[in-house]
Design a protein around this motif. Structure first.
Motif, PDB file in Angstrom:
ATOM      1  N   LEU A 342       0.808  -1.215  -0.032  1.00  0.00           N
ATOM      2  CA  LEU A 342      -0.015   0.079  -0.056  1.00  0.00           C
ATOM      3  C   LEU A 342       0.990   1.131  -0.081  1.00  0.00           C
ATOM      4  N   LYS A 343       1.921   1.159  -0.709  1.00  0.00           N
ATOM      5  CA  LYS A 343       2.932   2.218  -0.780  1.00  0.00           C
ATOM      6  C   LYS A 343       3.379   2.597  -2.119  1.00  0.00           C
ATOM      7  N   PRO A 344       2.416   2.790  -3.120  1.00  0.00           N
ATOM      8  CA  PRO A 344       2.970   3.299  -4.462  1.00  0.00           C
ATOM      9  C   PRO A 344       3.317   4.624  -4.198  1.00  0.00           C
ATOM     10  N   VAL A 345       4.285   5.058  -5.123  1.00  0.00           N
ATOM     11  CA  VAL A 345       5.156   6.384  -4.906  1.00  0.00           C
ATOM     12  C   VAL A 345       4.162   7.235  -5.125  1.00  0.00           C
ATOM     13  N   GLY A 346       3.818   8.319  -4.275  1.00  0.00           N
ATOM     14  CA  GLY A 346       3.165   9.510  -4.199  1.00  0.00           C
ATOM     15  C   GLY A 346       1.647   9.460  -3.554  1.00  0.00           C
ATOM     16  N   LEU A 347       1.426   8.240  -3.051  1.00  0.00           N
ATOM     17  CA  LEU A 347       0.248   8.116  -2.126  1.00  0.00           C
ATOM     18  C   LEU A 347       0.631   8.059  -0.804  1.00  0.00           C
ATOM     19  N   PRO A 417      -0.779   9.188  10.155  1.00  0.00           N
ATOM     20  CA  PRO A 417      -1.364  10.184   9.369  1.00  0.00           C
ATOM     21  C   PRO A 417      -0.800  11.646   9.766  1.00  0.00           C
ATOM     22  N   GLY A 418      -0.059  11.854  10.787  1.00  0.00           N
ATOM     23  CA  GLY A 418       0.489  13.357  10.969  1.00  0.00           C
ATOM     24  C   GLY A 418      -0.516  14.200  10.998  1.00  0.00           C
ATOM     25  N   LEU A 419      -0.042  15.369  10.961  1.00  0.00           N
ATOM     26  CA  LEU A 419      -0.680  16.821  11.111  1.00  0.00           C
ATOM     27  C   LEU A 419      -1.835  16.659   9.794  1.00  0.00           C
ATOM     28  N   ASP A 420      -1.733  15.969   8.876  1.00  0.00           N
ATOM     29  CA  ASP A 420      -2.680  15.915   7.616  1.00  0.00           C
ATOM     30  C   ASP A 420      -3.901  15.559   8.481  1.00  0.00           C
ATOM     31  N   TYR A 421      -4.070  14.590   9.399  1.00  0.00           N
ATOM     32  CA  TYR A 421      -5.133  14.335   9.861  1.00  0.00           C
ATOM     33  C   TYR A 421      -5.399  14.205  11.503  1.00  0.00           C
ATOM     34  N   CYS A 422      -4.060  14.291  12.136  1.00  0.00           N
ATOM     35  CA  CYS A 422      -4.135  13.823  13.573  1.00  0.00           C
ATOM     36  C   CYS A 422      -4.109  15.243  14.351  1.00  0.00           C
ATOM     37  N   ARG A 428       3.522  17.183   9.760  1.00  0.00           N
ATOM     38  CA  ARG A 428       3.213  16.432   8.806  1.00  0.00           C
ATOM     39  C   ARG A 428       4.045  15.048   8.708  1.00  0.00           C
ATOM     40  N   SER A 429       3.465  13.987   8.338  1.00  0.00           N
ATOM     41  CA  SER A 429       4.311  12.759   7.953  1.00  0.00           C
ATOM     42  C   SER A 429       4.050  12.363   6.442  1.00  0.00           C
TER      43      SER A 429
ATOM     44  N   LEU B  96      -8.141  24.174   6.021  1.00  0.00           N
ATOM     45  CA  LEU B  96      -7.954  23.656   4.474  1.00  0.00           C
ATOM     46  C   LEU B  96      -8.272  22.159   4.249  1.00  0.00           C
ATOM     47  N   GLY B  97      -7.814  21.279   5.245  1.00  0.00           N
ATOM     48  CA  GLY B  97      -7.758  19.955   4.851  1.00  0.00           C
ATOM     49  C   GLY B  97      -6.696  19.301   4.747  1.00  0.00           C
ATOM     50  N   PRO B  98      -6.700  18.148   4.448  1.00  0.00           N
ATOM     51  CA  PRO B  98      -5.274  17.275   4.543  1.00  0.00           C
ATOM     52  C   PRO B  98      -4.540  17.617   3.136  1.00  0.00           C
ATOM     53  N   SER B  99      -3.050  18.054   3.506  1.00  0.00           N
ATOM     54  CA  SER B  99      -2.191  18.812   2.457  1.00  0.00           C
ATOM     55  C   SER B  99      -2.140  17.684   1.391  1.00  0.00           C
ATOM     56  N   ASN B 100      -2.077  16.270   1.796  1.00  0.00           N
ATOM     57  CA  ASN B 100      -1.950  15.302   0.871  1.00  0.00           C
ATOM     58  C   ASN B 100      -2.990  14.972  -0.258  1.00  0.00           C
ATOM     59  N   ARG B 101      -4.170  15.827   0.305  1.00  0.00           N
ATOM     60  CA  ARG B 101      -5.451  15.295  -0.620  1.00  0.00           C
ATOM     61  C   ARG B 101      -6.001  16.480  -0.887  1.00  0.00           C
ATOM     62  N   PRO B 102      -5.649  17.321  -1.956  1.00  0.00           N
ATOM     63  CA  PRO B 102      -6.213  18.489  -1.980  1.00  0.00           C
ATOM     64  C   PRO B 102      -7.865  18.463  -2.696  1.00  0.00           C
TER      65      PRO B 102
END
Lengths: 556, 118
Positions: A342-347, A417-422, A428-429, B96-102
């Motif tokens: 579950l680690k494709p580059v960029g996701l 998930p880092g600061l994008d969610y947590c 961020r992670s 904004l929302g998650p930076s990895n998912r615009p």
């Protein structure tokens, strides 16, 4: 695979009914947030940065196709069409609405799943080697004992309000793939050196977070029949003596550290001696009943080599690379365990869409005796695959972006998930993982570097296991910006070790260069056949620190 | 859950999570002059002085008590053309929302519409 009996079914359904009522009372104002929060946490519901989050238990990381399909349904119906597999072998949904959670719990109960004890100061989801029952180096399948502990610990009245959360992991193999030394209790199945009888080695006091520690062996050999009484003794000592005045010093690792391993062992043994073992330990009939659910599937008698596999490999280099990278030796001739990256580059590491979940469920049903696993490294596994079927599986995985050939390589990154969610994270992670994966995307380069585990956490709680990464990355806030501290030399296996800090923190954009510099030192220093971690152990930190200092000096 | 005890530097906005769906909401001025909630950070009411900040804190306390929102607190902002922007990166991501998912969150336009009055 374990199946619920009438008691399990009623227990889970009753909890759904209870939580539905609690949600209703929260929504009508009968419960304040302070009153409701511990109740929602007991059912895996967090409030995160952008939304609620629901954490679903995947006991010992084992799922059926039906269960994974149900997770796909929930993702589509109540979330944003994807879920996130975690380092505790759980699945998290990032966007459920509070009012929908009871309906989600109903859907989970329909497939013998739940969120009970996925949060709170209780014994959490018991994790295991993700190759349990199939690994060639395994002495015994650890899942029956995981299931026993799950049943014993679920709603255990004495251990439902511990000083802090409590995590148990079990392995039955020589090679530790369950990170048992970083758990509050780590259990290793082994044979008694004299009698040859199977029993348990018990480690206590491992854990990461702000005070990382490697678990200490408190019992070299525990007879299998005594397990629950011994666990009860450990838990009782912790429950009574663990600190409750300071949450940062409340984990059992602090207790073991402060009083010392010998004293902790003495107190546990004293408690163990006082317990009425037969009234606590599991009935052998119950153990046999549980174990019967984990009997191996009806494997065919096959030859070691597959002609179909050889032909497909020769004709397709991408397939050959995937076969070379993502398979694990199976104990049964002609079979293999397939890791689906579950680690494709960029996701985002560990994310899977509902469509991907359905595809993997289909493949598990068709090619892996209806069984799959979740790994602590945030990948999925088809545990029982005929080598003859590998090409068909790979062909199905490719269009779904699930055929990345990077198991154990530099882009197989664990990231919380880092600061994008947590809500707890301080940096961020995921974007760091993405940037590193982009930098090292070339498949040949990854293969040339070889085994290298990068683990990233977005805060000191260390959900991304950065302390035990060969390269660990810890995101912190420093003077109002995200800053990343890098460690090397960590190890999550039976040679568990905590990584050491290389130097001052870096801004996000400099992290890929720092990883490049570390890899560069490794490539120049390594001897033939040497893995990254072996080179670090042999040459020490000095050359890595020097390269790191050059990088930071140049940026200053 | 209560309002953060320490007030951040001004100017500031009040944000919270909606009780029902957890979405981030911002205190705003409704057409009749009373304070309500919006999901659009661009419409957040900016408190530039102590009187305005006190008013937002009072609104937060009432809304928390009424079980409309959770985790309400003031956030210091810079004033930009599109509206107030939090100074701290954590709160900027939160708006904004998650930076990895615009494609997700407010940055994708999700839920950007006025909703309930106070």
């Amino acid at each position: 695979m374990y199946r619920y009996d009438e008691f399990d079914e009623r227990f889970v359904r009753d909890r759904v009914t209870q939580f539905r009522d609690q949600v209703a009372r929260r929504l009508d104002g009968s419960l304040t947030e302070d009153e409701f929060k511990p109740l929602r946490l007991k059912n895996g519901v967090y409030l995160q940065l952008h939304a609620y989050m629901l954490r679903i238990a995947v006991p010992y990381g084992t799922l059926s196709a039906r269960q994974l399909r149900q997770l796909a349904v929930i993702g589509e119906r109540y979330d944003r069409g994807y879920g996130h597999f975690t380092t505790r072998q759980n699945l998290q949904f990032n966007w459920p609405k509070l009012r929908d959670v009871p309906a989600i719990l109903d859907l989970l109960a329909d497939v013998e799943m739940h969120c009970i004890q996925t949060s709170g100061n209780c014994i959490r989801n018991v994790t295991a080697d993700h190759f349990a029952g199939v690994a060639a180096d395994e002495l015994e399948d650890p899942r029956p004992v995981c299931e026993l502990i799950r049943q014993w610990s679920s709603a255990h009245p004495e251990f439902s309000y511990l000083p802090r959360k409590f995590k148990i992991a079990v392995t039955g193999a020589q090679h530790d793939r369950a990170v048992i030394k970083a758990h509050d209790i780590g259990i290793r199945i082994l044979k008694h050196p004299q009698s040859g009888e199977a029993g348990y080695e018990i480690s206590v006091g491992g854990g990461l977070g702000r005070t990382p520690m490697i678990g200490k062996v408190v019992r070299d050999f525990l007879p299998k029949a005594d397990l629950l009484a011994y666990l009860e003794a450990v838990m009782r000592v912790y429950n009574l003596e663990g600190r409750r005045d300071n949450k940062y010093k409340a984990r059992v690792k602090i207790l073991v550290h402060e009083i010392g391993t010998e004293e902790f062992r003495r107190r546990v043994e004293a408690e163990f001696a006082l317990l009425d073992g037969p009234s606590v330990n599991a009935d052998p009939e119950e153990l046999a009943r549980i174990a019967s659910y984990f009997t191996p599937p009806a494997y065919e008698v096959l030859s070691q080599d597959s002609a179909a596999l050889s032909v497909a490999r020769a004709a397709n280099p991408d397939f050959a690379r995937w076969v070379d990278t993502n398979l694990t030796q199976h104990r049964v001739v002609g079979y293999t365990a397939v890791t689906i990256s579950l680690k494709p580059v960029g996701l985002a590491p560990g994310d899977a869409t509902s469509a991907q979940m359905r595809l993997v469920a289909d493949l598990a049903e068709r090619y892996s005796f209806d069984e799959l696993r979740v790994t602590h490294a945030q990948n999925l596994v088809l545990p029982h695959v005929r080598k003859d079927d590998l090409f068909a599986i790979w062909q199905a995985l490719v269009p779904a972006e699930l055929a990345t050939a990077n198991l154990g390589l530099i882009t197989d990154i664990i990231a919380c998930p880092g600061l994008d969610y947590c809500a707890l994270a301080t940096a961020r992670s995921i974007p760091i993982a993405q940037a590193i994966a982009h930098r090292f995307a070339d498949a040949q380069r990854q293969a040339g570097i070889g085994e290298l585990n990068i683990k990233i956490s977005g805060c000191i709680n260390a959900c991304g296991h950065h302390h035990v990464g060969h390269i660990g990355i810890l995101g912190l806030e420093k003077r109002g910006i995200e800053s990343y501290q890098i460690t090397i030399g960590g190890d999550a296996t039976e040679n568990a070790a905590i990584g050491e800090i290389l130097g001052p923190g870096l801004p996000a954009e400099e992290v890929p260069d720092a990883i490049e510099a570390i890899v560069g030192v490794y490539e120049s220093e390594r001897q033939d056949g040497e893995r990254f971690i072996e080179t670090v152990r042999r040459v020490g930190l000095v050359p890595f620190k020097a390269a790191f200092r050059e990088l930071t000096d140049a940026a200053a | 859950m209560s309002v953060a005890a320490k007030r951040p530097p001004l100017p500031a906005i009040l944000l919270a999570n909606d009780l029902l769906d957890g979405d981030v909401v911002f205190a705003t001025t409704e057409s009749d002059g009373v304070i309500g909630w919006t999901r659009d950070p661009g419409l957040a009411l900016v408190a530039a002085d102590d009187v305005a900040a006190l008013r937002l804190e009072g609104f937060a306390a009432a809304e928390l008590a009424a079980q409309h929102v959770v985790d309400a607190y003031l956030v210091d902002v810079e004033l930009a053309a599109g509206g107030p922007v939090p100074r701290h990166f954590r709160e900027r991501f939160k708006t904004l929302g998650p930076s990895n998912r615009p494609d997700l969150g407010k940055q994708a336009g999700e839920g950007i519409a006025r909703r309930r009055s106070a």
